[in-house]
Write an enzyme that holds these catalytic residues in place. Sequence first.
Site, PDB file in Angstrom:
ATOM      1  N   CYS A   1       0.850  -1.078   0.117  1.00 57.45           N
ATOM      2  CA  CYS A   1      -0.083  -0.156  -0.083  1.00 57.45           C
ATOM      3  C   CYS A   1       0.834   1.137  -0.100  1.00 57.45           C
ATOM      4  O   CYS A   1       0.717   2.263  -0.920  1.00 57.45           O
ATOM      5  CB  CYS A   1      -0.909  -0.140   1.362  1.00 57.45           C
ATOM      6  N   HIS A   2       1.855   1.378   1.044  1.00 56.44           N
ATOM      7  CA  HIS A   2       2.494   2.534   1.069  1.00 56.44           C
ATOM      8  C   HIS A   2       3.999   2.197   1.359  1.00 56.44           C
ATOM      9  O   HIS A   2       4.732   3.187   1.863  1.00 56.44           O
ATOM     10  CB  HIS A   2       2.296   3.598   2.066  1.00 56.44           C
TER      11      HIS A   2
END
Lengths: 253, 189, 427
Positions: free
Chosen positions: B153-154
């Site tokens: 995701c990040h």
Amino acid sequence: MHRFLITALAGAALMAASATQAAETPEAPAHDWSFTGLFGTYDRDALRRGFQVYKEVCSSCHAMKRVAYRNLGSIGFSGGEIAEIAAEYEVEDGPDEDGEMFFRPARPADRFVSPFENEAAARAANGGAYPLDLSLIVKAREGGADYIRALLVGYRDEPPEGFELNVGMYYNDYFPGHQIAMPAPMVEDQVEYEDGTPATIEQMAEDVTVFMTWAASPEMEARKNMGISVLIFLVVLTGMLYALKRQIWSDVH
Amino acid sequence: MTDTANSATAAPEGEADGENETRRDFLLIATATVGAIGAGLAAWPFIDSMNPAADVRALASTDVDLSAIEEGQAITVVWRGKPVFIRRRTIGEIEAARAVDLGDLPDPQSDEERVQKPEWLVTLGICTHLGCIPLGQRSADPRGDFDGWFCPCHGSHYDTSGRIRKGPAPRNLDIPTYTFVDDETIRIG
Amino acid sequence: MTTRTWNNPIIRWIDYRLPVFSFMDHHLVDYPTPKNLSYWWNFGSLAGITLVIMIATGVFLAMHYTPHVDYAFDSVERIMRDVNYGWLIRYLHMNGASMFFLVVYIHMFRALYYGSYKAPREILWIVGVLILFAMMATAFVGYVLPWGQMSFWAATVITNLFSAIPLVGESIVTWLWGGFSVDNPTLNRFFSLHYLLPFVIFGLVFVHLWALHVHRSNNPLGIDTKGPQDTIPFHPYYTIKDAFGLGAFMIFYLGFVFFAPDFFGEAINYEPANPLVTPPHIVPEWYFLPYYAILRSIDFDIWFVSAKLIGVIAMFASIAVLFFLPWLDRSPVRSARFRPIYKQFFWIFFLVCILLGVVGKHPPNDPVFGGVEWFQYIHLGKITTAYYFLHFLVIIPLIGWLERPRPLPESISTPVTRRGLAAEGTA
């Protein structure tokens, strides 16, 4: 005018009363329960004995699937006792890594294990009759605990003279129509109470009814406790509001 | 409610005798206070009804059989609706996790604190940044720069002890409470 | 609208752009209200508060409820047993429905007694009847949701009413069910409607209040206010009176919730729905009993029209007739205090409504009085049903024409300041 109204209302009330009397089955006698009234609570010893009667007598046919083993904690069983009781039963779980369902001992979080897989299995084992789930039976019957207790002690070996009993049915004083498919469930000394109470039919019927009442309304004690405080609070608040209302309105003519 | 009630006393009839006014003010404030307390208390059952129910709270433990997990493999099990990563670490992975200088870690914690048996790493499989599930459980997954897990995701990188090493996540992967029932079974929760 | 200047600069800033404070000031604070309203006028605000309680408890129940035939009953029982304070929220909602109807019925009988439906408040009254109608629909679909025995059979019986409609009746029933019996699609749509309708009621209540605030409250004397001497500001006089009434009402309501939560319910609804077995004695909730009695009283065909259809028409007509009441009652005097004949008939009508309720509760062929076999509830039902319609269609117009009302006081403040109301009322 008002007198006329009161007379008429009394007449309506009478009518309501006479209609109840007209019913065929006798009304169950009122029993003296510890849980009635504003401050009523469940008798812990009776609950414990009642659970024993349910477990050793009723549960061979009747499920109680809305009650979980963990709930027994609130009627005085310890965590260890509950785990032991639960472990006597098996529940289906799964699927496991191979995709197979398997049985494991029940845990406190599980609901009471039912004696039959489903309604068809229950009927097949009971000559076509369906032993009802008892979780809510006290709330689901007019007359509640009084009726259930009366039913349990209301069996007669022989129907009264002239009464045609169908095959496979039993005569009960309090069952609507008197013909019930459940045979008299209890015999004297069927269970041996831990606390030494003599296990008469009357005693067992009373105890198991207390247990079923708890199973149907486990929240009752919390509800009444909270109700007392809430009502006392409201009476005080309403009294204050009334005083304030009187004061504010004192200058209106 | 109380706000409107206060302007009440200033209503038309106005300046009677001061003593009477004071008594009315007192009664008004007392009644409004009691009413407000009641309303506040009445809100609690509604708020609490949204907390986990008794049956949800009761289902809080899961038993996991570890016997089928080979060295270097990992499995994911579900506990309270969340993934739990169980990795049977190799000697190399354990040594890598223990060789790190704690001063280099964003959330310093030694590997010994994070495991009960060095071979078995049990963590919640939820990135502490915003709750995604990091990759690295299957052998084909990217495991990030530190050979642990990588959150797509990040871009948070976790090491072989599940500690955050690089990226936006603030904390190491959480460790659920668990006990070894026997050598090959753990009970989570 | 009188504009008031606000001292607080923030309030002034907001009010200049969105006059919420002026609005509240106008409608809840300064709002001129007849000074002689009795406690019977408390029931309007009580109804509004009950609606809010029903919506609030309902929203929280919906968080735990599953509208599926396999899970509905279980999910309700889970609310009762496992959800924190679930039993409280559910009992508040269950008993709240009864309280809502009780309060609204009292509110309506008050309107009937004091002629609050008369000009210029006809639309106010009509919107009120629409609210009752929406409440009935909401209560009916809501009663089905727990999916107990009575839920299921109430749904079956009431939806079957529509089968009485000639030609398209059967298709309408199938359409209502979304199947060929009351089943999962029915439960699903009933849940959807049960969540929607309360907000429709809310909207109607807004219109009801809007209409109320145009010509303002009627009062026990039924005469118009003549000037400022007849009114007092709503706040603090009626806010405190309503607050006190609310306190008393809550004691009554919560008394049931905590100590007799199943008083208004039917025991058999604690048994899960069984589409193969109808309970021996099915009855609706108490607030539907009079309509149910009217429905059952029609057991005869008229010409080619079936008894079933007439029964359904009679039942709906018993509410529809209320829409026409402002025009059926031709008497210019509102309050029954000054209408000696109407007053007698009002109480007879009230009694007939109670009797209809009693009839609805009993099997039609049970005898009304213990030993008298030939006089059964069906007979009492026919008499009371006939009287119900007679009251609206014949008696009320006739009284309006024949009655000589007592002289009305000049204004609200006159009798209050002079000899007092008591003499006027009981004379």
